[in-house]
Design an enzyme around this catalytic site. Sequence first.
Site, PDB file in Angstrom:
ATOM      1  N   LEU A  62       0.962  -1.129  -0.264  1.00 48.69           N
ATOM      2  CA  LEU A  62      -0.086  -0.067  -0.379  1.00 48.69           C
ATOM      3  C   LEU A  62       0.789   0.986   0.118  1.00 48.69           C
ATOM      4  O   LEU A  62       2.280   1.385   0.000  1.00 48.69           O
ATOM      5  CB  LEU A  62      -1.194  -0.052   1.194  1.00 48.69           C
ATOM      6  CG  LEU A  62      -2.010  -1.251   1.839  1.00 48.69           C
ATOM      7  CD1 LEU A  62      -2.627  -1.163   2.475  1.00 48.69           C
ATOM      8  CD2 LEU A  62      -2.590  -1.365   0.103  1.00 48.69           C
ATOM      9  N   PRO A  63       0.324   2.527  -0.299  1.00 55.45           N
ATOM     10  CA  PRO A  63       0.988   3.551  -0.564  1.00 55.45           C
ATOM     11  C   PRO A  63       1.550   4.076   0.942  1.00 55.45           C
ATOM     12  O   PRO A  63       3.037   4.288   0.913  1.00 55.45           O
ATOM     13  CB  PRO A  63       0.445   4.004  -0.930  1.00 55.45           C
ATOM     14  CG  PRO A  63      -1.357   3.892  -1.536  1.00 55.45           C
ATOM     15  CD  PRO A  63      -0.943   2.162  -1.126  1.00 55.45           C
ATOM     16  N   THR A 115       6.473   0.957   1.480  1.00 56.02           N
ATOM     17  CA  THR A 115       7.796   2.028   2.590  1.00 56.02           C
ATOM     18  C   THR A 115       6.808   2.241   3.507  1.00 56.02           C
ATOM     19  O   THR A 115       5.972   3.574   2.646  1.00 56.02           O
ATOM     20  CB  THR A 115       8.347   2.057   1.279  1.00 56.02           C
ATOM     21  OG1 THR A 115       8.718   1.380   0.435  1.00 56.02           O
ATOM     22  CG2 THR A 115       9.339   3.291   1.953  1.00 56.02           C
ATOM     23  N   LYS A 146      15.531   0.360   4.486  1.00 57.33           N
ATOM     24  CA  LYS A 146      14.886   0.431   3.967  1.00 57.33           C
ATOM     25  C   LYS A 146      15.457   2.289   2.975  1.00 57.33           C
ATOM     26  O   LYS A 146      15.665   2.907   2.304  1.00 57.33           O
ATOM     27  CB  LYS A 146      13.662   0.297   3.507  1.00 57.33           C
ATOM     28  CG  LYS A 146      12.986   1.204   1.940  1.00 57.33           C
ATOM     29  CD  LYS A 146      12.733   0.701   1.329  1.00 57.33           C
ATOM     30  CE  LYS A 146      12.333   1.766  -0.562  1.00 57.33           C
ATOM     31  NZ  LYS A 146      12.475   1.013  -1.508  1.00 57.33           N
ATOM     32  N   LYS A 182       8.634  11.477  -0.960  1.00 59.10           N
ATOM     33  CA  LYS A 182       8.227  11.049   0.199  1.00 59.10           C
ATOM     34  C   LYS A 182       9.366  10.129   1.479  1.00 59.10           C
ATOM     35  O   LYS A 182       8.870   9.945   2.463  1.00 59.10           O
ATOM     36  CB  LYS A 182       6.841   9.619  -0.186  1.00 59.10           C
ATOM     37  CG  LYS A 182       6.024   8.551   0.754  1.00 59.10           C
ATOM     38  CD  LYS A 182       5.786   7.591   0.008  1.00 59.10           C
ATOM     39  CE  LYS A 182       6.027   5.893   0.604  1.00 59.10           C
ATOM     40  NZ  LYS A 182       5.365   4.781   0.395  1.00 59.10           N
TER      41      LYS A 182
HETATM   42  P1  NAD Z   1       0.126   2.126  -6.370  1.00 58.08           P
HETATM   43  O1  NAD Z   1       0.100   3.973  -6.039  1.00 58.08           O
HETATM   44  O2  NAD Z   1       0.750   2.170  -7.809  1.00 58.08           O
HETATM   45  O3  NAD Z   1      -0.464   0.951  -5.737  1.00 58.08           O
HETATM   46  C1  NAD Z   1      -0.535   1.481  -4.473  1.00 58.08           C
HETATM   47  C2  NAD Z   1      -1.808   0.694  -5.097  1.00 58.08           C
HETATM   48  O4  NAD Z   1      -2.787   0.113  -3.251  1.00 58.08           O
HETATM   49  C3  NAD Z   1      -3.248   1.389  -5.405  1.00 58.08           C
HETATM   50  O5  NAD Z   1      -4.130   0.312  -6.513  1.00 58.08           O
HETATM   51  C4  NAD Z   1      -4.214   1.251  -4.475  1.00 58.08           C
HETATM   52  O6  NAD Z   1      -6.010   1.636  -4.965  1.00 58.08           O
HETATM   53  C5  NAD Z   1      -4.466   0.634  -3.529  1.00 58.08           C
HETATM   54  N1  NAD Z   1      -4.781   0.283  -2.397  1.00 58.08           N
HETATM   55  C6  NAD Z   1      -4.898   2.068  -1.426  1.00 58.08           C
HETATM   56  N2  NAD Z   1      -5.364   2.006  -0.021  1.00 58.08           N
HETATM   57  C7  NAD Z   1      -6.303  -0.074  -0.447  1.00 58.08           C
HETATM   58  C8  NAD Z   1      -6.497  -0.601   0.478  1.00 58.08           C
HETATM   59  N3  NAD Z   1      -7.680   0.431   1.908  1.00 58.08           N
HETATM   60  N4  NAD Z   1      -7.279  -1.630  -0.304  1.00 58.08           N
HETATM   61  C9  NAD Z   1      -6.981  -2.145  -1.021  1.00 58.08           C
HETATM   62  N5  NAD Z   1      -6.321  -1.394  -2.319  1.00 58.08           N
HETATM   63  C10 NAD Z   1      -5.386  -0.317  -1.489  1.00 58.08           C
HETATM   64  O7  NAD Z   1       1.474   2.408  -5.710  1.00 58.08           O
HETATM   65  P2  NAD Z   1       2.948   2.156  -6.141  1.00 58.08           P
HETATM   66  O8  NAD Z   1       3.997   2.045  -7.591  1.00 58.08           O
HETATM   67  O9  NAD Z   1       2.621   0.047  -5.729  1.00 58.08           O
HETATM   68  O10 NAD Z   1       3.615   1.277  -4.685  1.00 58.08           O
HETATM   69  C11 NAD Z   1       3.812   0.422  -2.949  1.00 58.08           C
HETATM   70  C12 NAD Z   1       4.398   1.254  -2.109  1.00 58.08           C
HETATM   71  O11 NAD Z   1       5.834  -0.093  -2.863  1.00 58.08           O
HETATM   72  C13 NAD Z   1       4.408   2.199  -1.490  1.00 58.08           C
HETATM   73  O12 NAD Z   1       4.357   1.952  -0.539  1.00 58.08           O
HETATM   74  C14 NAD Z   1       6.292   2.764  -2.424  1.00 58.08           C
HETATM   75  O13 NAD Z   1       7.017   3.381  -1.765  1.00 58.08           O
HETATM   76  C15 NAD Z   1       6.656   1.356  -2.230  1.00 58.08           C
HETATM   77  N6  NAD Z   1       7.632   1.097  -3.734  1.00 58.08           N
HETATM   78  C16 NAD Z   1       7.258   1.843  -4.931  1.00 58.08           C
HETATM   79  C17 NAD Z   1       8.752   1.475  -5.705  1.00 58.08           C
HETATM   80  C18 NAD Z   1       7.611   2.284  -7.301  1.00 58.08           C
HETATM   81  O14 NAD Z   1       8.858   1.854  -7.938  1.00 58.08           O
HETATM   82  N7  NAD Z   1       6.943   2.062  -7.601  1.00 58.08           N
HETATM   83  C19 NAD Z   1       9.519   1.223  -5.047  1.00 58.08           C
HETATM   84  C20 NAD Z   1       9.693   0.241  -4.543  1.00 58.08           C
HETATM   85  C21 NAD Z   1       8.914   0.735  -3.217  1.00 58.08           C
END
Ligand code: NAD
Length: 299
Positions: free
Chosen positions: A67-68, A101, A176, A251
């Site tokens: 999740l975010p 994260t 991280k 973030k």
């Molecule tokens: P994203 O915004 O693409 O995906 C998050 C998903 O969570 C969305 O589909 C949203 O609808 C869903 N969501 C939110 N609240 C919810 C709930 N209560 N129940 C069900 N679903 C819910 O984000 P992402 O890029 O996939 O990143 C996710 C995590 O990974 C973050 O913490 C980010 O910092 C970390 N991260 C991302 C990357 C990257 O390159 N994108 C790399 C490393 C770490």
Amino acid sequence: MTKLNIGFIGLGNMGGPMAANLIKAGHTVSVFDLNQSVVNELASKGAKAAVDAKQCATNADVLISMLPAGKHVKSLYLGNNDDSGLINVLNNNTLVIDCSTIDAESARTVGSALGKQGISFVDAPVSGGVAGATAGTLTFIVGGEKPAFDKANTVLSDMGKNIFHAGNIGAGQVAKICNNMLLSILMAGTSEALQMGINNGLDPKVLSDIMTASSGRNWTLELYNPCPGVMDTAPASNDYKPGFMVDLMAKDLGLAMEAAQQSNSSTPMGSMAKNLYTMLQHQGAGSDDFSAIFKLFSK
Ligand code: NAD
């Protein structure tokens, strides 16, 4: 290999391809996201579409969330001062792995609440981006008790290549953000050095080769060069299309600054990097790749 019932919540840029790799590995994967279209996409790849988070979590051997931010993770597991949290439906045979994260404090709060009910929890943030999630080559940085880590390891190895045990619950998050703070500093420093070379008449490709073979060598210079045209495969040569977005780096730097304050750590370089990335966001580059920091230095 043991085939497990896995619940997966949060199917965004990272979670979607991670869940797809668990299906490919032969597990039974139940999925949920607030966005129905990504649930449907995973269902078309063989996942079971759950109607809500509780259905997704019930009877799972392993429950994974991606999740975010911390507030989403706390509300998913602990509810919002009501009984909506998954803590009310999880049983103590389920291992919970949160791969988001988030701040270490939120991870500890969730881990401790679940632990009081006998439910195992690890925080397991990832490094490697969308490309690593898709290829199944992520690095997982895990915080939690050793038995929970050992159990998590078997599932995480279906989505990643390097799996580290950083320490107790929350330690994965701390490791991280230490890494990402250093990465942001290296990216800013590399950009600054490359632009100074250009301003003094050097070819950035030649300068990059020289520094890569010298003591300034680092990951950004070697594999993710921020100067357009130096490296065909880098986001800089593709109009800074991410990759890893400026907004996500900002973030993570916010989380790093919180951790620095809580531990009374001196982080002048990290603080400078946080300010530079915030400036970049204000210039409208939040959705660009984080190597776009190069643009702050270019003339
Ligand atoms: P994203 O915004 O693409 O995906 C998050 C998903 O969570 C969305 O589909 C949203 O609808 C869903 N969501 C939110 N609240 C919810 C709930 N209560 N129940 C069900 N679903 C819910 O984000 P992402 O890029 O996939 O990143 C996710 C995590 O990974 C973050 O913490 C980010 O910092 C970390 N991260 C991302 C990357 C990257 O390159 N994108 C790399 C490393 C770490």
